[in-house]
Design a protein around this motif. Sequence first.
Motif, PDB file in Angstrom:
ATOM      1  N   ALA A   1       1.007  -1.085  -0.041  1.00 25.04           N
ATOM      2  CA  ALA A   1      -0.278   0.078   0.139  1.00 25.04           C
ATOM      3  C   ALA A   1       0.981   1.385   0.169  1.00 25.04           C
ATOM      4  CB  ALA A   1      -1.418   0.174   1.271  1.00 25.04           C
ATOM      5  N   SER A   2       1.345   1.039   0.514  1.00 22.67           N
ATOM      6  CA  SER A   2       2.654   2.416   0.376  1.00 22.67           C
ATOM      7  C   SER A   2       3.332   3.376  -1.128  1.00 22.67           C
ATOM      8  CB  SER A   2       4.466   1.692   0.821  1.00 22.67           C
ATOM      9  OG  SER A   2       4.774   1.114   0.428  1.00 22.67           O
ATOM     10  N   LEU A   3       3.172   1.790  -1.986  1.00 23.00           N
ATOM     11  CA  LEU A   3       2.675   2.908  -3.380  1.00 23.00           C
ATOM     12  C   LEU A   3       2.502   3.779  -4.344  1.00 23.00           C
ATOM     13  CD1 LEU A   3       5.336  -0.937  -4.974  1.00 23.00           C
ATOM     14  CD2 LEU A   3       6.162   1.551  -3.459  1.00 23.00           C
ATOM     15  N   LYS A   4       1.286   3.666  -3.027  1.00 23.12           N
ATOM     16  CA  LYS A   4      -0.005   4.125  -4.448  1.00 23.12           C
ATOM     17  C   LYS A   4       0.121   5.542  -4.105  1.00 23.12           C
ATOM     18  CE  LYS A   4      -4.988   3.669  -3.865  1.00 23.12           C
ATOM     19  NZ  LYS A   4      -6.013   3.719  -2.727  1.00 23.12           N
ATOM     20  N   PRO A   5       0.613   6.152  -3.069  1.00 22.77           N
ATOM     21  CA  PRO A   5       0.257   7.452  -3.343  1.00 22.77           C
ATOM     22  C   PRO A   5       1.396   8.123  -4.826  1.00 22.77           C
ATOM     23  CG  PRO A   5       0.710   6.945  -0.755  1.00 22.77           C
ATOM     24  CD  PRO A   5       0.824   6.171  -1.652  1.00 22.77           C
TER      25      PRO A   5
END
Length: 392
Positions: A85-89
């Motif tokens: 999820a840390s890649l989403k932004p």
Amino acid sequence: MTNQNSTQKSRQLSAWEKNLLGVPLQDTPKLIPGMIVISILAWFCIWLSEFIGVTLLGFDKSPISPVMLAILFGLIISAVVPLPASLKPGLSFAVRKVLRLGIILLGIRLTIFDVFRLGLSGIPIVVICIIGALIITTQVNKWLRLPQRLGALIAVGTSICGVSAIVATSPAIDAEEEETAYAVAVITIFGLLATLIYPYAANVIFSGNASQVGLWLGTSIHDTSQVIGAAKVYADVFSQPLALDVATVTKLVRNVFMALVIPFMAYYYARSMKEEGVSKNKVTNPFKLLPLFILGFLAMAVIRSIGDAGLQTSGEAFGLWDAETWNGMIKFITTWAGNFLVVALAGVGLSTKTSTFRGLGLKPFIVGLSAALAVGLVSFLTILVVGGLVTL
């Protein structure tokens, strides 16, 4: 409490943060992980394109587009590897902001006179394609007895600018989250297929006529990122950069029509609901629908025009640079515009979740297929009739 905090946070987003970053300034470190991954993938695709096309095959310019590689590798990685999820932004930033930066920089390739000449020439084709897509998609949706709102979302997504148009239209017609998700999935499926297939089909259909290819790609493919991606693939593979210029300007003209079509769809939906005693549609401000990056593209074209005019009158662009330096600067900016587009399209591939397509169902798929085929056919026929009037 969470919703209140989220609302308060969004209210603190200034105009420049919204348009430049998409997140509050204090949240910019969250963009770094995703941007690192996307940048590495984009660099690898650019290197691989050159290695295969130039080093191994011996071409002066690689016939393998790095944009095509970025989309394919992104899709494969997204399907095989569960991305944190840390890649989403960072992915969202690349798809939205880096893509627009690339489009803005592409404006340096054209003078403002080229932009307006092409834009005005392409308006009849754009208008006919938008009307055709809206009518045909809405009718097919009615025949299949799907929710009217779902048909409206697919229609605007097909006719104007894909996901952006769907997201803007959704609250205006009180669409359910599931309807919005289905419409986005449909547009994504056929848009990605078009991005991968249309560049090669267009070369055959229009016998390598770059202007007509650009018009077709700019009017028949849904989302802005998909149009630019397909046009960049064509420009790379067939060494026809003119097609990228034509497709870009044509797509920007389509985007401007958001300010007319989306309020019309909200009005149309409200009238149809009035018979049932339901009318909740929200007032849509058309000025808020105009993408600001269009102004950035025009600004770069103005800069190019002023610089070229300076060369013709005094021999120096802006009184500072000779022809060799000025042309070198244009080439540098154009190169980085292409690099940013590879980064953005890598983000598109990585952001696409194939799992969202599984529960789509056959009927929405048929509507999407009908819409894609209809707008492609209408665009083709219109270009045959009036496409010869477009010159650049």
